[in-house]
Design a protein around this motif. Structure first.
Motif, PDB file in Angstrom:
ATOM      1  N   TRP A   1       0.828  -1.208   0.000  1.00  0.00           N
ATOM      2  CA  TRP A   1       0.000   0.000   0.000  1.00  0.00           C
ATOM      3  C   TRP A   1       0.861   1.256   0.000  1.00  0.00           C
ATOM      4  O   TRP A   1       0.386   2.345  -0.332  1.00  0.00           O
ATOM      5  CB  TRP A   1      -0.919   0.002   1.211  1.00  0.00           C
ATOM      6  CG  TRP A   1      -2.154  -0.806   1.024  1.00  0.00           C
ATOM      7  CD1 TRP A   1      -2.467  -1.997   1.624  1.00  0.00           C
ATOM      8  CD2 TRP A   1      -3.254  -0.505   0.157  1.00  0.00           C
ATOM      9  NE1 TRP A   1      -3.689  -2.449   1.182  1.00  0.00           N
ATOM     10  CE2 TRP A   1      -4.203  -1.550   0.276  1.00  0.00           C
ATOM     11  CE3 TRP A   1      -3.535   0.551  -0.719  1.00  0.00           C
ATOM     12  CZ2 TRP A   1      -5.394  -1.570  -0.437  1.00  0.00           C
ATOM     13  CZ3 TRP A   1      -4.730   0.534  -1.428  1.00  0.00           C
ATOM     14  CH2 TRP A   1      -5.646  -0.511  -1.278  1.00  0.00           C
ATOM     15  N   GLY A   2       2.113   1.109   0.384  1.00  0.00           N
ATOM     16  CA  GLY A   2       2.997   2.261   0.421  1.00  0.00           C
ATOM     17  C   GLY A   2       4.393   1.832   0.804  1.00  0.00           C
ATOM     18  O   GLY A   2       4.628   0.688   1.217  1.00  0.00           O
TER      19      GLY A   2
ATOM     20  N   PRO B   1       4.313   6.717  -2.090  1.00  0.00           N
ATOM     21  CA  PRO B   1       3.130   5.878  -2.249  1.00  0.00           C
ATOM     22  C   PRO B   1       3.362   4.810  -3.339  1.00  0.00           C
ATOM     23  O   PRO B   1       4.411   4.802  -3.986  1.00  0.00           O
ATOM     24  CB  PRO B   1       2.046   6.886  -2.653  1.00  0.00           C
ATOM     25  CG  PRO B   1       2.565   8.219  -2.202  1.00  0.00           C
ATOM     26  CD  PRO B   1       4.046   8.124  -2.376  1.00  0.00           C
TER      27      PRO B   1
ATOM     28  N   TYR C   1      -1.813   8.577  -4.315  1.00  0.00           N
ATOM     29  CA  TYR C   1      -1.146   7.278  -4.425  1.00  0.00           C
ATOM     30  C   TYR C   1       0.143   7.372  -5.225  1.00  0.00           C
ATOM     31  O   TYR C   1       0.890   6.389  -5.315  1.00  0.00           O
ATOM     32  CB  TYR C   1      -2.080   6.247  -5.063  1.00  0.00           C
ATOM     33  CG  TYR C   1      -3.175   5.818  -4.122  1.00  0.00           C
ATOM     34  CD1 TYR C   1      -3.018   4.719  -3.288  1.00  0.00           C
ATOM     35  CD2 TYR C   1      -4.356   6.537  -4.032  1.00  0.00           C
ATOM     36  CE1 TYR C   1      -4.019   4.341  -2.408  1.00  0.00           C
ATOM     37  CE2 TYR C   1      -5.362   6.167  -3.162  1.00  0.00           C
ATOM     38  CZ  TYR C   1      -5.193   5.075  -2.348  1.00  0.00           C
ATOM     39  OH  TYR C   1      -6.182   4.714  -1.463  1.00  0.00           O
TER      40      TYR C   1
ATOM     41  N   ASN D   1      -4.168   4.872   1.665  1.00  0.00           N
ATOM     42  CA  ASN D   1      -2.803   5.409   1.611  1.00  0.00           C
ATOM     43  C   ASN D   1      -2.454   6.109   2.927  1.00  0.00           C
ATOM     44  O   ASN D   1      -1.360   5.924   3.482  1.00  0.00           O
ATOM     45  CB  ASN D   1      -2.712   6.379   0.430  1.00  0.00           C
ATOM     46  CG  ASN D   1      -1.311   6.883   0.184  1.00  0.00           C
ATOM     47  OD1 ASN D   1      -0.335   6.368   0.726  1.00  0.00           O
ATOM     48  ND2 ASN D   1      -1.207   7.908  -0.632  1.00  0.00           N
TER      49      ASN D   1
END
Length: 477
Positions: free
Chosen positions: A46-47, A52, A163, A207
């Motif tokens: 997700w990161g 991101p 993102y 995020n």
């Protein structure tokens, strides 16, 4: 009444740009950021601590669809900047730009130095620019038309943009200040605006949850960058605004600022640029953080140039600028002659894309010199993600780095008490019983980049287990 879109010439410009970028994809080689994104793409998340997930995700898609080659990695960047050209023409039309203004905007965008760099290589800015352009286009529609539902579309794009980079917050903050200072303040009461803000928050939530759950690593990363380069970035911010897309683009952008300022409906967006610039300088951010707003001002300036019958003069200036931008932003000069030109000093992307095969060959040479039994247990530890990524691409086994996200993919195995160290200082080498220099990296072209003349050490006898030492190897830059 809305102006017609100059879709034929704009499409031709976008398609030609895509073709040129695609044809030149091999260029000088991978940039270090691309090598890093390739590694991150093998670890979907997700990161990451420094960014991101969108750019590594797109890199993974490019590799899956077009092959694990430099061209495969760069198809989507070329497509992204071609899309940017169309979006900028739409922005010019939204600002009541004629066909000539739209074409001028498309040409200037397609030939801007920074756009060429972004379209040639896989970078976060590659996708940030069209995301900002789409958000600005929808914001203009919301502010200039009696159609407030466009706030929702803008919110959706802003949410998606988080993102890729969190820098879209600069646009949001700049616009908020602009609306409070210059209006129209009535839009602040619009339920559509707040619906857009809510939608942006909902889309961005996963995020942001990742950042909260992991102690906001990107704030730590931003602080490290500011401490390391903040003073330099502040000094370079203003001059780089003049040359980021080319001097002519910047000159036209000045007229664009005036045009937006005179129109009360969009004066807030004119104010957004200096506000975002001030926030960037205060935080010690990079000079390209406001590139999306600068392109917006350029589009507005093209509208002014066309309205004042100055299209030919602006076109000549952009043509001259395009020739310089192409040499800087694209691999047009043979790599054997590159060191004799000012391009490596101007373009970080050009100089840091040269020499990776020679780098990996040197590491492999040192590795091959180790006796077979010891070689199987040996590890390679690098100081930067580019070095790690180059070795990963070459298939060198047991490679580790403490740089940014890569630290989380360690520590090395405990039997790796023999290590090849590159770009690791005396402190790291001091953790071994012995270290000897086994050579230096030479890219073969005399180009002074980060890897050139880098010493390579072979170290033996790690004094403590890697699991105990690994926390000290973590670093951000």
């Amino acid at each position: 009444m809305e102006r017609p879109l100059a879709w034929r010439p704009v499409t031709v410009i976008a398609v030609v740009l895509f073709g040129v970028l695609l044809a030149l994809t091999p260029g000088y080689g991978y940039h270090r950021d691309e090598l890093y994104f390739r590694v991150l793409s093998e670890h979907p998340a997700w990161g990451y601590v420094d960014q991101p997930p969108l750019t590594p995700m797109i890199g993974k898609a490019g590799i899956a669809l077009f092959g694990d080659t430099i061209t495969g990695l760069r198809v989507f960047p070329a497509l992204s900047i071609a899309l940017l050209v169309v979006l900028m023409a739409l922005i010019a039309r939204e600002l009541d730009g004629s066909r000539a203004a739209q074409v001028l905007t498309a040409l200037g965008t397609a030939t801007g130095a920074y756009c060429l760099v972004a379209g040639h290589s896989l970078m976060t800015v590659t996708f940030d620019l069209p995301l900002w352009a789409a958000a600005i286009l929808f914001l203009l529609k919301a502010l200039m038309r009696e159609q407030p539902r466009w706030w929702v579309a803008a919110g959706a794009v802003i949410g998606v943009a988080t993102y890729n980079k969190h820098l879209i917050a600069l646009l949001v903050l700049g616009l908020a200040v602009g609306l409070l200072v210059a209006g129209p303040r009535r839009v602040l009461a619009s339920p559509w605006l707040w619906a857009g803000a809510l939608l942006a928050g909902v889309i961005a939530a996963p995020n942001l949850i990742y950042q909260i759950a992991n102690g906001w690593p990107q704030l730590e990363m931003a602080a490290a960058l500011s401490e390391e380069n903040g003073a330099e970035f502040r000094m370079l911010y203003v001059p780089m605004q003049l040359i980021l897309f080319g001097p002519i683009v910047s000159v036209i952008a000045v007229f664009g600022f005036v045009r937006l300022w005179r129109d009360r409906r969009v004066r807030a967006l004119a104010i957004a640029y200096p506000v975002a610039g001030a926030l960037t300088m205060i935080s010690g951010g990079r000079f390209d953080y406001t590139g999306g707003l600068l392109l917006m001002l350029f589009a507005a300036g093209c509208v002014s140039a066309a309205a004042a019958a100055r299209v030919r003069l602006a076109g000549v200036g952009l043509a001259l600028s395009a020739m310089v931008s192409a040499v800087i932003g694209l691999p047009l000069i043979p790599v054997s002659a590159l060191a004799a030109t000012p391009v490596p000093a101007i373009s970080e992307v050009a100089r840091e894309s040269v020499g990776w095969p020679q780098f990996t060959a040197k590491i492999q040479e040192v590795r091959d010199s180790i006796p077979p039994g010891e070689r199987e247990r040996a590890v390679v530890v690098t100081g930067s993600y580019g070095e790690h990524g180059a070795l990963d691409l070459a298939g060198v086994p047991r490679v580790y780095s403490g740089h940014n996200q890569l630290w989380h993919y360690g520590p090395p195995p405990e039997d790796g008490t023999t290590a090849i160290l590159v770009n690791v200082g005396p402190r790291g080498r001091g953790l071994f019983d012995s270290c000897e220099q086994r050579g230096r990296v030479d890219n073969g072209y005399g180009i002074d980049n980060e890897e050139q003349d880098m010493p390579v050490f072979l170290c033996r006898g790690l004094r403590e287990p890697w699991s105990a030492l690994w926390p000290a190897w973590r670093h951000f830059s």
